[in-house]
Write a protein that holds these residues in place. Sequence first.
Motif, PDB file in Angstrom:
ATOM      1  N   ASP A   1       0.822  -1.209   0.000  1.00 20.45           N
ATOM      2  CA  ASP A   1       0.000   0.000   0.000  1.00 20.45           C
ATOM      3  C   ASP A   1       0.857   1.260   0.000  1.00 20.45           C
ATOM      4  O   ASP A   1       0.534   2.233  -0.679  1.00 20.45           O
ATOM      5  CB  ASP A   1      -0.922   0.014   1.222  1.00 20.45           C
ATOM      6  N   HIS A   2       1.935   1.245   0.793  1.00 20.29           N
ATOM      7  CA  HIS A   2       2.714   2.468   0.975  1.00 20.29           C
ATOM      8  C   HIS A   2       3.944   2.536   0.089  1.00 20.29           C
ATOM      9  O   HIS A   2       4.486   3.617  -0.123  1.00 20.29           O
ATOM     10  CB  HIS A   2       3.124   2.611   2.444  1.00 20.29           C
TER      11      HIS A   2
ATOM     12  N   HIS B   1       6.873   1.741   0.746  1.00 20.31           N
ATOM     13  CA  HIS B   1       7.962   2.345   1.520  1.00 20.31           C
ATOM     14  C   HIS B   1       8.029   1.630   2.868  1.00 20.31           C
ATOM     15  O   HIS B   1       7.046   1.605   3.601  1.00 20.31           O
ATOM     16  CB  HIS B   1       7.694   3.832   1.704  1.00 20.31           C
TER      17      HIS B   1
ATOM     18  N   ARG C   1       7.227   3.973   6.062  1.00 15.95           N
ATOM     19  CA  ARG C   1       5.816   4.355   6.211  1.00 15.95           C
ATOM     20  C   ARG C   1       4.937   3.136   6.464  1.00 15.95           C
ATOM     21  O   ARG C   1       3.985   3.199   7.250  1.00 15.95           O
ATOM     22  CB  ARG C   1       5.355   5.101   4.966  1.00 15.95           C
ATOM     23  N   ALA C   2       5.277   2.032   5.781  1.00 13.21           N
ATOM     24  CA  ALA C   2       4.513   0.810   6.025  1.00 13.21           C
ATOM     25  C   ALA C   2       4.651   0.389   7.479  1.00 13.21           C
ATOM     26  O   ALA C   2       3.673   0.001   8.125  1.00 13.21           O
ATOM     27  CB  ALA C   2       4.987  -0.306   5.092  1.00 13.21           C
TER      28      ALA C   2
ATOM     29  N   ALA D   1       2.548   2.506   9.604  1.00 13.71           N
ATOM     30  CA  ALA D   1       1.138   2.139   9.485  1.00 13.71           C
ATOM     31  C   ALA D   1       0.828   0.897  10.306  1.00 13.71           C
ATOM     32  O   ALA D   1      -0.301   0.712  10.764  1.00 13.71           O
ATOM     33  CB  ALA D   1       0.786   1.909   8.014  1.00 13.71           C
TER      34      ALA D   1
END
Lengths: 309, 309
Positions: free
Chosen positions: A17-18, A20, A23-24, A27
């Motif tokens: 989804d990200h 990255h 960032r993942a 999340a």
Amino acid sequence: MLLPSPQQLRYLVALADHGHFGRAAAACAVTQSTLSAGLIALERQLAAGLLERGTAVKRPVFTPLGLELVARARTALAALEAVAETAAAARDPLSGPLRLGVIPTIGPFLLPRLMPALRQAYPRLRLWLREDLTDRLVAGLENGRLDLLLLALPAAGTMETLPLAQDPFHVALPRDHHLASRDSVPISALAGERLMLLEDGHCLRAHAEAACGLPRGIASNSDEGFAATSLHTLVQMVAGNLGITLLPQLALTGGILGDSPVITRPLEGSNSPGRILALAWRPRSPRAAEFAGLAPAVAAALNEGVGHG
Amino acid sequence: MLLPSPQQLRYLVALADHGHFGRAAAACAVTQSTLSAGLIALERQLAAGLLERGTAVKRPVFTPLGLELVARARTALAALEAVAETAAAARDPLSGPLRLGVIPTIGPFLLPRLMPALRQAYPRLRLWLREDLTDRLVAGLENGRLDLLLLALPAAGTMETLPLAQDPFHVALPRDHHLASRDSVPISALAGERLMLLEDGHCLRAHAEAACGLPRGIASNSDEGFAATSLHTLVQMVAGNLGITLLPQLALTGGILGDSPVITRPLEGSNSPGRILALAWRPRSPRAAEFAGLAPAVAAALNEGVGHG
DNA sequence: AGCTTTCAATCGGTTTCATCGATAATGCTG
DNA sequence: CAGCATTATCGATGAAACCGATTGAAAGCT
């Protein structure tokens, strides 16, 4: 067989989804190192390459197998969530967040009555609303962005529907229109009139055309440069003597006419021309029973002015 | 949302399957105390009562919610397994256990040719066979007891099918039958004959009736007390001058006639009367690509004697 | 080219928790 | 009441999930 852990699958879909790691990881509420290690462990456990290593470019690149597994991981996680959600719904029905989609020819006329009733009956329910055309609502339902729809049948899509009420059509006329002398207007009498409907995409237009047995596109709108995007606009156009239109009874009881110089007459025809208002949810939704339990409250709000289904 | 762990779900379904903590624990390869604690933790985490506690009777009793969750746990576990299985199939295609279902009018004639070929082409494939009627095979496929079917189309059921070959019908006659003088037999010539088919349930019977445009049940069998349960029996009955029958070409090339005093003639009709041999698997099976890869080998074995599809 | 920045992988240490073996509690049976 | 079968509880243990810090490697900037 050794199953992948849900955690690992979460890492995988979060990364997809990200795009990255950092960032993942955020999340997933873990550190980047944890997510990285988790993905490596998953790859080792499945003995399969999920992402292109070595060529450390801008964003992580998934192998074809990796993409396939991302999709399967999504459904697996959804299935796990369904277990938890089923338990939650049984423990505490009609509470928590509920994302409700409503079509524009229902929302403005029903929600002012429905929302206070729901707030009172289910104070723990947190209702998120989205108003959009049927097609988009159905798409949102199918991919999980919405939980429940309030729409008009017939509608296409793979969903469970619960009919709530019949919503018959009325003819809206300028006050001095020659049809105003009748108590009700038969469908055949519409033939010579300039019938205006909502722009394409609104299910109300399709339903009206079907109810009147009109071939698609006969009703004048776009050809004339009219682009009625709401029922309120249509009423103004009728008041301006541009033609006549059809309004669902729900809109009338919702007070759409105000003090416009427009009068209405029931549309008369075999099997009561109109549409069917209904709730809809995903088949096998964990909260299906919950949603069905919501039906009486919605039907009550509907039936404050609309005939029973 | 806090997801239940796959381990906990395994405990749950194992308990549902075995109805006994100890045996369920053994099936999960853990001790009874672990399983008990795991289930208690699951109940606490979901804040839901899954089993009737207190009234410790003969076997554990699930609450209605418990049963619902068992079903959802099964699908969640299956989804997780699909992730692992997809990876396994990609890593090492056409290896490991494969449970293949075959119908009785294909198996005996194809497997003697197919099995050696598969053993050679895919030595790591461990093939489990089950021969049964189409209906039961499809049921087995749908609930996961079988992975792949080899059957004849058309067939009912929710599955992906891959047609392999056309298998035309031939008329089997006693050697001195008056139709034997012809090179081929048109469908219309069957009208006056006593046509014997397999007992009900065999798809070959339905396919033959459809190919000949017969209304269901016209072919004599049960009414006459005949109950042909295999094509070999049918051939013996033809040899005994009890009537004629239809045989798929696959059976002929499989050597069904032996030295019976029976001759065959192609059945002649519009769009070549026959059946279609096909592979079938669950939609979205993780091994779908694998199964499709198996098709050439099966088709090769078929086409050693059957016309191309 | 040299420097900085960004990003992912690795390492060591901590903590959590699944699991085990043993034991207690419960209910049924003879 | 004794005995048996079955499930819940307890304390100890070991694996592994996680974190923070660090390293390694590629890309961008001057």
